[in-house]
Design an enzyme around this catalytic site. Sequence first.
Site, PDB file in Angstrom:
ATOM      1  N   ARG A   1      -1.825  -9.331   8.823  1.00 52.28           N
ATOM      2  CA  ARG A   1      -2.272  -8.707   6.866  1.00 52.28           C
ATOM      3  C   ARG A   1      -0.598  -7.942   7.237  1.00 52.28           C
ATOM      4  NH1 ARG A   1      -4.412 -12.500   6.328  1.00 52.28           N
ATOM      5  NH2 ARG A   1      -6.079 -12.823   4.413  1.00 52.28           N
TER       6      ARG A   1
ATOM      7  N   GLU B   1       4.204  -9.632   0.100  1.00 47.82           N
ATOM      8  CA  GLU B   1       4.490 -11.031  -0.064  1.00 47.82           C
ATOM      9  C   GLU B   1       4.775 -11.699  -1.240  1.00 47.82           C
ATOM     10  OE1 GLU B   1       2.074 -13.013   2.059  1.00 47.82           O
ATOM     11  OE2 GLU B   1       2.019 -12.510   4.254  1.00 47.82           O
TER      12      GLU B   1
ATOM     13  N   HIS C   1       3.651 -16.193   5.992  1.00 46.32           N
ATOM     14  CA  HIS C   1       2.389 -16.522   6.216  1.00 46.32           C
ATOM     15  C   HIS C   1       1.687 -17.779   6.465  1.00 46.32           C
ATOM     16  CE1 HIS C   1      -1.382 -14.329   4.728  1.00 46.32           C
ATOM     17  NE2 HIS C   1      -1.729 -14.989   5.296  1.00 46.32           N
TER      18      HIS C   1
END
Length: 316
Positions: free
Chosen positions: A235, A264, A282
């Site tokens: 993450r 993000e 991602h």
Amino acid sequence: MDKIGVLVTHKPLPYLEQELTRRGCRLFRLWESPESRRLEFCRENSSEIRAIVGNSNFGADAATIDALPKLEIVASFSVGLDKVDLPKCKERGIRVTNTPDVLTDDVADLAIGLTISVMRRIPSADKYARSGAWKKGEYTLTTRFSGKRVGILGLGRIGLAIAKRAEAFDCPISYYSRSEKPHPNYTYYSTPVDLASNCDILVVACALTEETRHIVNRAVIDALGPKGVLINIGRGPHVDEPELVAALVEGRLGGAGLDVFENEPHVPEELFALDNVVLVPHVASATIETRTAMADLVLGNLEAHFLKKPLLTAVV
Ligand SMILES: O=CC(=O)O
């Protein structure tokens, strides 16, 4: 699941949306509502919503859970549950499921892919070939991956799958985790700094918790050093991003392969010009095969819950 109200927090895979609809669920599409109206949207539909389908971006925070008194289950379309308020779910007796195992191979594949891309400079070599620059001279020499020391933060399912792959490249494996694991071939370090001081490539593969937030800080980056490579398929908040950016821009870190970012979909622009950095949005589990299997797990868990059967992948 006829007429069961399901709050979907994000634009889902078309297959998942079709299958939920085919099973008779009433979908409440939270992502279509403006951000400032989302809680109101939940409150307005709270008499019908009994399930949430969340993902790694938008799960079920305390405010959303509080707005939904009839909520029974959160079925996350992700393995990571850092966007779900687990203590609150426990307190309210709300069940929680995720999508482990089915995505392990893809995530581990991408970790190795990013590592080789960074070390062999594949994206910039590709640009070199496409642009015709090759006609003016050979591309620069790069760095070998095979045999390099791979350190893994977190030796869970994904960490182990990365270790297995890296072993096939003759890489010695070491790791940091809360406790030593029964893997005699892998060297255990009891701090992230010790691990970073003793590897060439550091891969973040642990779950995001309060203890692992910023586990990669200035001290870890400095220990990895100007020849070290950081790979993050965990993450964004595992890494102190401003420190990482500064280290890369100043040449204090050798390179980075990043699938995840602190904020993000914002990617730090300072990284765009660096050939020793590979950036992907991602996508570690984003293959047709895996995303379909993740959708099947979400559907299976919802069905099991509403048929009062054991959940397939219960977390709470
Ligand atoms: O980031 C992806 C996941 O948690 O599945």
